[in-house]
Design an enzyme around this catalytic site. Structure first.
Site, PDB file in Angstrom:
ATOM      1  N   GLU A 172       0.847  -1.233   0.039  1.00  0.00           N
ATOM      2  CA  GLU A 172      -0.054  -0.115  -0.086  1.00  0.00           C
ATOM      3  C   GLU A 172       0.788   1.315  -0.032  1.00  0.00           C
ATOM      4  OE1 GLU A 172      -2.746  -0.478   2.993  1.00  0.00           O
ATOM      5  OE2 GLU A 172      -4.110  -1.656   1.930  1.00  0.00           O
ATOM      6  N   GLU A 203      -5.703  -8.300  -1.101  1.00  0.00           N
ATOM      7  CA  GLU A 203      -6.264  -8.134   0.496  1.00  0.00           C
ATOM      8  C   GLU A 203      -7.517  -7.794   0.175  1.00  0.00           C
ATOM      9  OE1 GLU A 203      -4.651  -5.365   3.178  1.00  0.00           O
ATOM     10  OE2 GLU A 203      -2.543  -5.983   2.748  1.00  0.00           O
TER      11      GLU A 203
HETATM   12  C1  BG6 Z   1      -4.366  -2.904   4.792  1.00  0.00           C
HETATM   13  C2  BG6 Z   1      -3.089  -3.279   5.386  1.00  0.00           C
HETATM   14  O1  BG6 Z   1      -4.846  -1.338   4.900  1.00  0.00           O
HETATM   15  O2  BG6 Z   1      -5.677  -3.245   5.534  1.00  0.00           O
HETATM   16  C3  BG6 Z   1      -3.166  -4.372   6.306  1.00  0.00           C
HETATM   17  O3  BG6 Z   1      -2.392  -3.496   4.374  1.00  0.00           O
HETATM   18  C4  BG6 Z   1      -4.279  -4.062   7.125  1.00  0.00           C
HETATM   19  O4  BG6 Z   1      -2.080  -4.492   7.089  1.00  0.00           O
HETATM   20  C5  BG6 Z   1      -5.627  -4.207   6.268  1.00  0.00           C
HETATM   21  O5  BG6 Z   1      -4.358  -4.816   8.370  1.00  0.00           O
HETATM   22  C6  BG6 Z   1      -6.923  -4.201   7.337  1.00  0.00           C
HETATM   23  O6  BG6 Z   1      -7.029  -2.994   8.040  1.00  0.00           O
HETATM   24  P1  BG6 Z   1      -7.095  -3.157   9.535  1.00  0.00           P
HETATM   25  O7  BG6 Z   1      -6.777  -1.602  10.008  1.00  0.00           O
HETATM   26  O8  BG6 Z   1      -8.469  -3.639  10.053  1.00  0.00           O
HETATM   27  O9  BG6 Z   1      -6.028  -4.194  10.131  1.00  0.00           O
END
Ligand code: BG6
Length: 479
Positions: free
Chosen positions: A175, A377
């Site tokens: 990211e 993701e």
């Molecule tokens: C992304 C990141 O922004 O979202 C991860 O690459 C992160 O590291 C994921 O864990 C989910 O976000 P969060 O804040 O709910 O953990």
């Protein structure tokens, strides 16, 4: 649902949120090791010096370090053929400035890659997922300083030399666009502060933000070129946090606002890494933020020679934007946007929009000539409850299965539209520390881990109902 043969199914994690063993065998401390937990209303604090009374969630995380064999066996049971993980830079180079890596760190990743191979799972490795050595942060303001490019390349080239025959898929920076000056939320505030040396309460220094990003683009491009020159069999990818943004109304001014938002938040960083040059609208963007990066002679050539082979991104939700003042705000972990009245949201207010994934895939495909793309993701953070039925622990999580099924269907629809999607990795397939809030109770996993916000828990693992849902989706896709 129809998926191409060999489609990569799996899950995604990051060392700082999953690995634990933060100081094992000489490992150095990275940026995230200095971050306390917070919650949706409390930004995570970064301590320069550790407070013995405080809890730092990354230290132990959910202990992949001590459980990797058990966990990988569970991943294989779901039918995975890919696992996204990051290498913890400081497990190899504790301060980021050593010339040679720590043998114990190298041995750990050797064992992990061998274990994955034994289970028929392909590693997909992120080289930097917020794990910048803290020593580089305190000494150089991290990425604000050009010298970090060389430190990173020593590390990334070592990784490629050592593991090019065990790891085919590599991503440079997770990211990377979250370092943009306007990414304005808990996690990005902490990260930008540390990428750039800005203090938490000081106004953002846009110049430092653009420079820090520019240095990461250069470090990424040099790594990609090194891989292409030495190991043409590997595939090098970018990683963008995709902030899908719709105009809230059909007012043309809203349409234009959405176009700018997409350019600024998503395409700017993506274009540099896919096309090897700053896009035409960068000038407008720099003007809007009153600053531009210092592009030195030779930099443009470096960017041009380091174009990625495949495009990857995170997609969790969509947002809206409007020039009118009747919109309601919503927040992700990195950015703020407007609510969409047509969508429902998770417990953390993230709006659920599977069709937005289909739209995003098509946008990426049409912008980049149908480059191979991977959704690395996507996932659903929720409170889970453990119940004991007939002496067995159960976690009934239909909300997670519903999100998964809807997004897998969107993926299949986009493939049907003609997009070249080669894989999908669910975020946090086993419970990990939340990056945005540092919480454990924001759980994404198909596998439950007995670990809690106060640090308690014995770390045992348990399959949630969604574990079997994912297993079924994968198996059905291969019939
Ligand atoms: C992304 C990141 O922004 O979202 C991860 O690459 C992160 O590291 C994921 O864990 C989910 O976000 P969060 O804040 O709910 O953990």
């Amino acid at each position: 649902m129809a998926f191409p043969k060999g489609f990569l199914w799996g899950g995604a994690t990051a060392a700082n949120q999953y690995e634990g063993g933060w100081d094992a065998d000489g490992k150095g401390d990275s940026l995230c090791d200095h971050m306390r937990g917070g919650d949706v209303n409390t930004p995570r604090q970064i301590d320069e010096f550790f407070d013995p009374e405080a809890l730092y969630p990354s230290w132990e995380a959910t202990d992949f370090y001590g459980h990797y064999e058990e966990d990988i066996a569970l991943f294989a049971e779901m039918g995975w053929n890919v696992f996204r993980m990051s290498i913890n830079w400081t497990r190899l180079f504790p301060t980021g400035e050593e010339a040679e890596p720590l043998a114990a760190g190298v041995e750990f990743y050797d064992k992990v890659f061998d274990c994955l191979k034994a289970h028929g799972i392909e590693p997909l490795v992120t080289l930097s997922h917020y794990e910048t050595p803290y020593s580089l942060v305190s000494k150089y303001n991290a990425w604000a300083d050009r010298r970090c490019i060389d430190f990173f390349c020593t590390y990334s080239q070592f990784c490629l030399d050592r593991w090019h025959d065990k790891v085919k898929y590599w991503l440079t920076f997770n990211e990377v666009n979250t370092g943009m000056p306007f990414m304005n939320n808990a996690l990005s505030t902490s990260l930008v502060q540390h990428y750039t040396g800005n203090t938490a309460n000081a106004p953002r220094d846009n110049k430092l933000c653009f420079n820090a990003l520019h240095h990461q683009f250069l470090a990424g491009a040099k790594t990609v070129k090194y891989a292409h020159d030495h190991y043409p069999e590997v595939m090098m990818g970018n990683m963008t946090a995709f902030i899908t943004t719709y105009p809230l109304t059909c007012d043309p001014a809203d349409l234009l606002a959405a176009q700018y938002k997409l350019q600024d938040a998503d395409w700017y960083a993506s274009d540099v890494q896919v096309r090897g040059a700053y896009p035409y609208y960068a000038k407008r963007l720099w003007k809007d933020y009153g600053a531009e990066p210092d592009i030195l002679p030779g930099d443009e050539e470096i960017l041009a020679e380091g174009c990625v082979d495949f495009f990857t991104y995170s997609y969790y939700m969509s947002m809206t934007i409007t020039t009118h003042d009747d919109g309601e705000e919503m927040a992700g972990n990195m950015s703020l946007g407007g609510k969409n009245p047509y969508l429902k949201a998770s417990d953390w207010g993230w709006q659920i929009d599977p069709q937005g994934l289909r739209w995003t895939i098509n946008e990426v495909a049409s912008r980049y000539n149908n480059i191979p793309q991977m959704v690395v993701e996507n996932g659903f953070g929720a409170f889970d409850e453990v119940v004991v039925e007939d002496g067995v622990e159960k976690i009934h999580d239909p909300y997670r299965s519903d999100y998964l099924k809807a997004h897998a269907a969107a993926l299949s629809d986009a493939i049907d539209d003609g997009a070249n999607v080669i894989g999908y990795t669910w975020w946090g397939p086993i419970d990990v520390v939340s990056a945005g809030t540092g919480e454990m109770r924001k759980r994404y996993g198909f596998i439950y881990v007995d670990k809690h916000d106060d640090g308690s828990g014995d770390m045992h693992r348990a399959r949630k109902d969604s574990f079997f849902e994912y297993q079924k989706i994968i198996a059905d896709s291969r019939k």
